[in-house]
Design an enzyme around this catalytic site. Structure first.
Site, PDB file in Angstrom:
ATOM      1  N   GLU A   1      -6.062  12.044  28.141  1.00  0.00           N
ATOM      2  CA  GLU A   1      -4.973  13.037  28.084  1.00  0.00           C
ATOM      3  C   GLU A   1      -5.527  14.421  28.432  1.00  0.00           C
ATOM      4  O   GLU A   1      -6.625  14.790  28.013  1.00  0.00           O
ATOM      5  CB  GLU A   1      -4.298  13.013  26.712  1.00  0.00           C
ATOM      6  CG  GLU A   1      -5.216  13.284  25.531  1.00  0.00           C
ATOM      7  CD  GLU A   1      -5.181  14.725  25.083  1.00  0.00           C
ATOM      8  OE1 GLU A   1      -4.470  15.512  25.723  1.00  0.00           O
ATOM      9  OE2 GLU A   1      -5.877  15.066  24.121  1.00  0.00           O
ATOM     10  N   PRO A   2      -4.770  15.207  29.204  1.00  0.00           N
ATOM     11  CA  PRO A   2      -5.280  16.483  29.706  1.00  0.00           C
ATOM     12  C   PRO A   2      -5.150  17.660  28.746  1.00  0.00           C
ATOM     13  O   PRO A   2      -5.815  18.675  28.930  1.00  0.00           O
ATOM     14  CB  PRO A   2      -4.421  16.722  30.958  1.00  0.00           C
ATOM     15  CG  PRO A   2      -3.113  16.057  30.643  1.00  0.00           C
ATOM     16  CD  PRO A   2      -3.461  14.856  29.791  1.00  0.00           C
ATOM     17  N   GLN A   3      -4.291  17.542  27.726  1.00  0.00           N
ATOM     18  CA  GLN A   3      -4.020  18.694  26.864  1.00  0.00           C
ATOM     19  C   GLN A   3      -5.264  19.178  26.117  1.00  0.00           C
ATOM     20  O   GLN A   3      -5.404  20.364  25.834  1.00  0.00           O
ATOM     21  CB  GLN A   3      -2.922  18.350  25.849  1.00  0.00           C
ATOM     22  CG  GLN A   3      -1.526  18.248  26.430  1.00  0.00           C
ATOM     23  CD  GLN A   3      -1.270  16.904  27.095  1.00  0.00           C
ATOM     24  OE1 GLN A   3      -2.055  15.976  26.926  1.00  0.00           O
ATOM     25  NE2 GLN A   3      -0.189  16.805  27.850  1.00  0.00           N
TER      26      GLN A   3
ATOM     27  N   ALA B   1      17.494  14.408  21.542  1.00  0.00           N
ATOM     28  CA  ALA B   1      16.698  15.642  21.526  1.00  0.00           C
ATOM     29  C   ALA B   1      15.506  15.496  20.592  1.00  0.00           C
ATOM     30  O   ALA B   1      14.999  16.483  20.055  1.00  0.00           O
ATOM     31  CB  ALA B   1      17.562  16.828  21.108  1.00  0.00           C
TER      32      ALA B   1
ATOM     33  N   CYS C   1      -4.532  18.682  15.843  1.00  0.00           N
ATOM     34  CA  CYS C   1      -3.947  17.719  14.904  1.00  0.00           C
ATOM     35  C   CYS C   1      -4.824  16.475  14.771  1.00  0.00           C
ATOM     36  O   CYS C   1      -4.757  15.777  13.759  1.00  0.00           O
ATOM     37  CB  CYS C   1      -2.538  17.335  15.341  1.00  0.00           C
ATOM     38  SG  CYS C   1      -2.445  16.621  16.993  1.00  0.00           S
TER      39      CYS C   1
ATOM     40  N   GLU D   1      11.501  13.869  19.620  1.00  0.00           N
ATOM     41  CA  GLU D   1      10.162  14.193  20.120  1.00  0.00           C
ATOM     42  C   GLU D   1       9.917  13.643  21.522  1.00  0.00           C
ATOM     43  O   GLU D   1       9.370  14.334  22.382  1.00  0.00           O
ATOM     44  CB  GLU D   1       9.109  13.644  19.149  1.00  0.00           C
ATOM     45  CG  GLU D   1       7.684  13.996  19.538  1.00  0.00           C
ATOM     46  CD  GLU D   1       6.668  13.464  18.541  1.00  0.00           C
ATOM     47  OE1 GLU D   1       5.470  13.513  18.853  1.00  0.00           O
ATOM     48  OE2 GLU D   1       7.074  12.994  17.456  1.00  0.00           O
ATOM     49  N   THR D   2      10.326  12.388  21.766  1.00  0.00           N
ATOM     50  CA  THR D   2      10.093  11.791  23.085  1.00  0.00           C
ATOM     51  C   THR D   2      10.856  12.530  24.171  1.00  0.00           C
ATOM     52  O   THR D   2      10.313  12.819  25.243  1.00  0.00           O
ATOM     53  CB  THR D   2      10.490  10.302  23.078  1.00  0.00           C
ATOM     54  OG1 THR D   2       9.728   9.615  22.086  1.00  0.00           O
ATOM     55  CG2 THR D   2      10.221   9.666  24.435  1.00  0.00           C
TER      56      THR D   2
END
EC number: 1.2.1.70
Length: 418
Positions: free
Chosen positions: A114-116, A190, A50, A192-193
């Site tokens: 960030e690890p992703q 419920a 993204c 995104e966070t």
């Protein structure tokens, strides 16, 4: 052969352009086939997330290389070249290697460290190997980048501190409770966070999660993913006493959890402590809850102060990480140059061995016919010497005619002349 990295990311292009340049997973094989059909491309990897779309390539050098690749990218996505050109970056050889290492290590991410992204890079590499990877240099560059990313994680604190609200909330919970596997967590909302929070908690082995939400359908999708129970917002008062940790993030204009509700829950729990993390704006938990004994309330502002402190730590760690990347990129390029030289050395040795075998065979044939052994050996030595020094001699003569003293000195050094 040249290594290239070209693309756009969140720093160079708005989302309106990034979405037009992205490669959908179901068409990735087709894109790689089209890319490798270009005559100058020897191997390629497409990284499309993204926040970035990048091509990592092993290519043959040519004058119109940049124009040809930009044209392919624009033709594939039906883009105007002028729309893309100003947002596109282009890295070659050492800069391309360094860029990939920085990307894999999270140094070029929207959220520093960030690890992703490492998993996304690994998947892009794996996808390219399904019949598309043809360049060993490119494969070696990616494998090296994975080990560098691991080294950065191991030797620096780039990923040690939370820099997102969701991660900070989970980090806070882990700091207060020795083990999350034995606690009950109530998630309110419920969105995104909360989705990110739930996934973080699942990764840390939380066994019991309850999700309270206004619409059951949305909450159920998340609950199925993380193994949670779904309740209505109206059930919170009754179920609050079960929760050791409450993390709330809704769009409600009024507080959902009041002081009286928490007082009743604490009484039922015999004053066992509760951690309440209110990520919502406006707040979901009445501020007065923080005054209750054994109720530990943190607001989004508290988390932001933690995040700011942690981000400063990550930036300091990033300086160390950049040093590692620079060193590793330099060493990789030295290895790559050595590989290129080894091919030249193999060719040179093969040529010399061919001359040796040819002249030796002629000498042996002459000996078998009864020729004078001394004369045959002298002739062999003379011819072998002349054949082996012919090419270097011509190069020395040409350098002398050109007045190229630098080349002369290089040749002298290569031939071991003092």
């Amino acid at each position: 052969m040249t290594l290239l990295a070209l693309g756009i990311n969140h720093k160079t292009a708005p989302v309106s352009l990034r979405e037009r340049v992205s490669f959908s997973p179901d068409k990735l094989d087709q894109a790689l086939d089209s890319l490798l059909a270009q005559p100058m491309v020897q191997g390629g990897v497409v990284l499309s997330t993204c926040n970035r779309t990048e091509l990592y390539l092993s290519v043959e050098e040519r004058d119109d290389l940049q124009e040809a690749l930009i044209r392919w990218l624009c033709d594939y996505h039906n883009l105007n070249e002028d729309d893309l050109r100003n947002s596109l970056y282009w890295h070659q050889d050492n800069d391309a290697v360094s860029h990939l290492m920085r990307v894999a290590s999270g140094l070029d991410s929207l959220v520093l460290g960030e690890p992703q992204i490492l998993g996304q890079v690994k998947k892009a590499f794996a996808d390219s190997q399904k019949g598309h990877m043809k360049a060993s240099e490119l494969e070696r560059m990616f494998q090296k980048s994975f080990s560098v990313a691991k080294r950065v994680r191991t030797e620096t604190d780039i990923g040690a501190s939370a820099v997102s609200v969701a991660f900070a909330a989970c980090t806070l919970a882990r700091q207060i409770f020795e083990s999350l596997s034995t606690v009950t967590v109530l998630l309110v909302g419920a969105g995104e966070t909360i989705e990110l929070v739930a996934r973080h908690l699942r990764e840390h082995k939380v066994q019991k999660m309850i999700i309270a939400n206004r619409t059951r359908e949305r909450a159920q999708i998340l609950a199925d993913e993380v193994g949670a129970e779904v309740i209505a917002l109206s059930d919170i008062d009754e179920r609050l006493r079960e929760a050791d940790i409450i993390i709330s993030s809704t769009a409600s204009p009024l507080p959902i959890i009041g002081k009286g509700m928490v007082e009743r829950a604490l009484k039922s729990r015999r004053n066992q402590p509760m951690l309440l993390v209110d990520i919502a704006v406006p707040r979901d938990v009445e501020p007065e809850v923080g005054k209750l004994a054994n109720a530990y309330l943190y607001s989004v502002d508290d988390l932001q102060s933690i995040i700011s402190h942690n981000l400063a730590q990550r930036k300091a760690a990033a300086v160390e990480a950049e040093t590692i990347v620079a060193q590793e990129a330099s060493e990789f390029m030295a290895w790559l140059r050595a590989q290129s030289a080894s091919e030249t050395i193999r060719d040179y040795r093969s040529q010399a061995e061919h001359v040796r075998d040819e002249l030796t065979a002629k000498a042996l044939a002459a000996l078998e016919q009864g020729g004078d052994a001394q004369a045959i050996m002298q002739d062999l030595a003379w011819k072998l010497t002349n054949r082996l020094i012919h090419a270097p001699t011509k190069s020395l003569q040409q350098a002398a005619r050109d007045g190229d003293n630098e080349r002369l000195n290089i040749l002298r050094d290569s031939l071991g002349l003092e």
